[in-house]
Design an enzyme around this catalytic site. Structure first.
Site, PDB file in Angstrom:
ATOM      1  N   CYS A  80       0.671  -1.221  -0.087  1.00  0.00           N
ATOM      2  CA  CYS A  80      -0.628   0.011  -0.529  1.00  0.00           C
ATOM      3  C   CYS A  80       0.857   1.319   0.011  1.00  0.00           C
ATOM      4  O   CYS A  80       1.353   1.822  -0.923  1.00  0.00           O
ATOM      5  CB  CYS A  80      -0.836   0.130   1.464  1.00  0.00           C
ATOM      6  SG  CYS A  80      -2.353   1.044   0.755  1.00  0.00           S
ATOM      7  N   HIS A 190      -3.940  -5.352   0.241  1.00  0.00           N
ATOM      8  CA  HIS A 190      -2.962  -6.135   1.567  1.00  0.00           C
ATOM      9  C   HIS A 190      -2.796  -7.853   1.444  1.00  0.00           C
ATOM     10  O   HIS A 190      -4.012  -8.068   2.220  1.00  0.00           O
ATOM     11  CB  HIS A 190      -4.054  -4.977   2.438  1.00  0.00           C
ATOM     12  CG  HIS A 190      -3.878  -3.585   2.479  1.00  0.00           C
ATOM     13  ND1 HIS A 190      -2.642  -3.261   3.408  1.00  0.00           N
ATOM     14  CD2 HIS A 190      -4.893  -2.726   1.820  1.00  0.00           C
ATOM     15  CE1 HIS A 190      -2.633  -2.205   3.382  1.00  0.00           C
ATOM     16  NE2 HIS A 190      -4.097  -1.554   2.544  1.00  0.00           N
ATOM     17  N   GLU A 192      -2.350  -8.837   3.872  1.00  0.00           N
ATOM     18  CA  GLU A 192      -2.431  -9.034   4.886  1.00  0.00           C
ATOM     19  C   GLU A 192      -3.617  -8.983   5.132  1.00  0.00           C
ATOM     20  O   GLU A 192      -4.336 -10.177   6.553  1.00  0.00           O
ATOM     21  CB  GLU A 192      -1.470  -8.599   6.260  1.00  0.00           C
ATOM     22  CG  GLU A 192      -2.048  -7.120   6.640  1.00  0.00           C
ATOM     23  CD  GLU A 192      -1.669  -5.800   5.257  1.00  0.00           C
ATOM     24  OE1 GLU A 192      -1.000  -6.527   4.072  1.00  0.00           O
ATOM     25  OE2 GLU A 192      -2.401  -4.799   5.441  1.00  0.00           O
TER      26      GLU A 192
END
Lengths: 212, 258
Positions: A80, A190, A192
């Site tokens: 990001c 993202h 994660e």
């Protein structure tokens, strides 16, 4: 492999750390230039504003260590803001310089973009979207075409050299959703927060770093 | 293409789910993390925890819930309920929440939304708007009025103007609940959802009233919502998230199939 996640006060690094641990490696949080220099593999996550990202890295004295680590060929994953900050400058809040590791700009989604049904596209681009692979980075191996990743952003990167583009994603027009150049892989989405496919990408980064 | 999000909502009281997955496969139907894991496996696109713990002094409990969830479930998690100050937000984000949802505090002090967005970024600030049809025929902008305190207290604020103001102050998303429809299983308030969705350029999550899969479809297509939130149909296993997504996919709605 042990990955070092750079903490500069911009968000969700615990999530990134836990996701790396879940994907089967160890991950630590680093905050000093020395720790960045010593790291075997670097991860720069981050959510929020570009200018504040640059200011925080500068204030903590991390910029030259990050840039020299990247230039030395150390495996690097940007997420990001960690993608955007690599670029020369951003049009967020007027104009703001970045690390200039990748030539190009960070630009905002144009207002008044419409979908095929004629409705205004919402900004931020928030939610799950797919990748079109332009260049098969090892970081994307084992991830099926059509897999969705989680995005939340209002700006995207526009590299001068299209050869660095790994994937693009459609939101109105196509924008660059990840880049791959030598030791650098950086993505707008993202991993994660992208469930199994995200963990796969982190695992791929670890394997890539192992081979480096 | 950006997928429309399907979001299950879990009401959490004192660290236990009070409206969650009522299903035998779970080890413990009251454990939020069990519920989160279950919805994760089913393909939920996000999770919302609504903390309905009555006492502000017991807020550490939800932090522990968020922390345990974030260690196991790798998708966006939003937490709402009782958020009053910047410390509340910081603590939740540090525990692993991705977004916080602000409701009463935004009405009491709109500048709190601005301060929160400036401090943490618009991407993690959701303003929850609870609205009810009260003023059809009056000269206000729309017939819908904002309510606070879980829908008990009217504010006199026009919901459409309010959503627009929240966007201006930096909210990254609107979670819109119809108090007329909430709990009825009669479907979303579609005119309200569409009016708010058209009034702002940030994403709108429709909530309140879902009883069937068709309601979710209508919320997206007629209500023009970017995401749909439901509790009961998932909680009581009327439909699974996977089933809902297949249904929407077959009707041409872009969804993330897992």
């Amino acid at each position: 492999m042990h990955v070092s996640i750079i903490d500069y006060g911009m968000g969700n690094l615990r999530s990134v750390q836990k996701a790396f641990e879940k994907s089967g490696c160890t991950a630590g949080i680093v905050t000093s230039a020395q720790a960045v220099d010593d790291a075997r593999a670097l991860v720069l996550p981050g959510v929020g504003a570009f200018r504040k990202c640059f200011e925080n890295l500068d204030r903590l004295g991390l910029i030259s260590s990050i840039v020299s680590s990247i230039r030395s060929g150390k495996p690097f994953l940007g997420i990001c803001l960690g993608l955007q900050i690599l670029f020369s400058d951003s049009e967020e809040f007027g104009s703001c310089p970045g690390l200039d590791v990748i030539k190009g700009r960070v630009v905002r989604f144009p207002a008044e973009q419409r979908d095929s049904g004629g409705r205004l596209l919402k900004i931020p681009h928030m939610g799950w979207n797919v990748l079109s692979v332009r260049k098969q980075a090892p970081h994307l191996s084992g991830i099926e075409a059509g897999a969705h990743f989680y995005f939340v952003h209002s700006y995207y990167v526009a590299p001068d050299d299209p050869a660095v583009i790994a994937t693009t994603t459609g939101y109105g027009a196509e924008f660059v959703s990840s880049i791959w150049k030598d030791n650098i892989f950086a993505c707008q989405f993202h991993p994660e927060k992208s469930q199994a496919v995200g963990l796969q990408l982190l695992k791929n980064f670890t394997s890539f770093a192992d081979r480096a | 293409m950006l997928a429309k999000r399907i979001i299950p909502c879990l009401d959490v009281k004192d660290g236990r789910v009070v409206k969650g997955v009522n299903f035998v496969n779970l080890r413990d139907a009251g454990d939020p993390v069990d519920n989160a894991r279950f919805y994760d496996a089913e393909g939920a696109d996000e999770l919302v925890f609504l903390d309905i713990t009555a006492s502000h002094e017991r807020r550490d409990i939800i932090l522990e819930v968020v922390e345990r969830t974030a260690a196991e479930v790798f998708m966006p998690v939003t937490v709402g309920g009782g958020i009053r100050d910047l410390d509340d937000i910081r603590n939740l984000l540090n525990a692993g929440a991705d977004k916080v949802s602000i409701n009463t505090a935004a009405v009491n002090k709109p500048d709190f939304v601005r301060a929160a967005a400036e401090k943490f970024g618009s991407q993690c600030i959701v303003v929850a708007v609870d609205a009810k049809r009260t003023r059809a025929g009056s000269d206000s902008e729309s017939p819908w009025e904002v309510f606070i305190h879980g829908g008990r207290t009217p504010t006199g604020i026009d919901a459409v103007a309010w959503a627009r103001k929240m966007e201006t102050l930096g909210s990254g998303e609107i979670l819109l609940t119809s108090m007329d429809r909430d709990g009825t299983q009669e479907g979303f308030d579609l005119p309200m959802t569409q009016a708010i969705s058209r009034a702002v350029t940030i994403p709108v999550i429709a909530s309140g009233g879902v009883g069937t899969m068709e309601h979710l479809y209508d919320g997206i297509v007629q209500g023009e919502a970017d995401a749909v939130l439901a509790a009961s149909i998932f909680h009581y296993r009327t439909h699974s998230i996977r089933e809902v997504k297949q249904y929407l996919h077959a009707k041409g709605v872009p969804v993330r199939l897992v």
